[in-house]
Each structure stands twice: as structure tokens, then as C-alpha cells.
Scaffold this motif. Sequence first.
Motif, mmCIF file in Angstrom:
data_model
loop_
_atom_site.group_PDB
_atom_site.id
_atom_site.type_symbol
_atom_site.label_atom_id
_atom_site.label_comp_id
_atom_site.label_asym_id
_atom_site.label_seq_id
_atom_site.Cartn_x
_atom_site.Cartn_y
_atom_site.Cartn_z
ATOM 1 N N PHE A 1 -13.063 2.836 -39.816
ATOM 2 C CA PHE A 1 -13.027 2.830 -38.350
ATOM 3 C C PHE A 1 -12.909 1.422 -37.792
ATOM 4 C CE2 PHE A 1 -15.136 7.067 -38.841
ATOM 5 C CZ PHE A 1 -14.085 7.787 -38.322
ATOM 6 N N GLY A 2 -13.399 0.431 -38.519
ATOM 7 C CA GLY A 2 -13.225 -0.953 -38.085
ATOM 8 C C GLY A 2 -11.772 -1.373 -38.118
ATOM 9 N N ALA A 3 -11.032 -0.839 -39.076
ATOM 10 C CA ALA A 3 -9.604 -1.159 -39.156
ATOM 11 C C ALA A 3 -8.829 -0.498 -38.023
ATOM 12 C CB ALA A 3 -9.043 -0.708 -40.499
ATOM 13 N N LEU A 4 -9.322 0.646 -37.549
ATOM 14 C CA LEU A 4 -8.633 1.339 -36.466
ATOM 15 C C LEU A 4 -8.913 0.739 -35.104
ATOM 16 C CD1 LEU A 4 -9.090 5.062 -37.549
ATOM 17 C CD2 LEU A 4 -7.090 3.606 -37.831
ATOM 18 N N ASP A 5 -10.056 0.041 -34.970
ATOM 19 C CA ASP A 5 -10.382 -0.588 -33.697
ATOM 20 C C ASP A 5 -9.437 -1.754 -33.429
ATOM 21 O OD1 ASP A 5 -12.419 1.051 -33.058
ATOM 22 O OD2 ASP A 5 -14.018 -0.307 -33.686
ATOM 23 N N ASN A 6 -9.130 -1.928 -32.173
ATOM 24 C CA ASN A 6 -8.333 -3.084 -31.777
ATOM 25 C C ASN A 6 -9.188 -3.916 -30.829
ATOM 26 O OD1 ASN A 6 -6.397 -4.957 -31.245
ATOM 27 N ND2 ASN A 6 -5.061 -3.595 -30.079
ATOM 28 N N PRO A 7 -9.950 -4.866 -31.382
ATOM 29 C CA PRO A 7 -10.838 -5.649 -30.516
ATOM 30 C C PRO A 7 -10.089 -6.621 -29.624
ATOM 31 C CG PRO A 7 -10.926 -6.479 -32.751
ATOM 32 C CD PRO A 7 -10.053 -5.251 -32.766
#
Length: 160
Positions: free
Chosen positions: A69-75
Motif C-alpha cells: 500500500f505504500g507503493a500505491l500511495d502518491n505522497p
Amino acid sequence: MASTSGTESTETPISSLSSKEAEKPQIEPLRLPTIEEIRGQDIWNNCAVRSVVSGVLGGGLGFFMGLFFGALDNPLTNPLVQEEMTAKQQFIYTAKQMGKRSISSAKTFALMGLIFSAAECVVEKARAKHDMTNTVVAGCATGGSLSAKGNFLSLLFPES
């Protein structure tokens, strides 16, 4: 019943009976558990062992879910910030965010697995029953303890 001709017989031949018996599955004898199997069951029935294993497996699951899910987030939602950062800087920033999220998820899932498994095991041993009530009580205890953790700290350290 009588047959119309004298050469016909109503009995089945012996060879067809033996083939029907051969088609039936053989009943296997009961097998008693070995000493190693009994010891393994005794170890697994220990609440501490079950809780620690659940905590470790929950932590592993949380770590991989956090990475995913961290890879899917776009911060980097602000396009101005994205334009100012090079591709290498964006990659490093995203990798750090993924790492933080995976560690956070691993801690949460490990704690959740540990508390749930311990509560379920203790309730099951206290009631001497294995049913859905143990799972419901363990779920309530887990949810209550995880939510109380956040509220308890805010009561100790109120923001003025």
C-alpha cells in the motif's frame, strides 16, 4: 422370477461380484497419534506459543501489506513539488515513505495478532469450549485494547 428359457439364470456370476467388491474403497484402520504428534499438539495448545506465533506472522503480513500500500500511495500530490524534485529524489522519498508505512503496519498487525490470539486462547481455556463466543470476545478485547491505547495516551498528555 422364472425365466422364459431354461438356459438363462437370474444369479449374477461370481466374477462380477468380486469386481464390485474390488471397486468399494477399503476402510483404513484407526491410527493412534505418535508421541511426536502429541508433543506438537501440547506445544501448540500453549497460549504463549500461540500468541507469539500469531504476533510474528501478523507482523510479517503487516510489513508486506505496508510495502504494497505504500507503493500505491502518491505522497507527492503537489505538482510543483514533483517538478522541483529529480527522479532520484522522488524515488528515495517514496522508498522512505514505504518503509515507514510498512514498519507501522507491521507493528499494528503484530500487536493485533498477539492480543487477539492471547484473548481467544485464554477465553477458550477458561470456558472449556471451542465455539464462536470465544472469537467474539477476543475480537472485542482486541478492538477495545487497540482503541484504548490511543485514548489513554491523550488522557495522560492532554493538549492545551
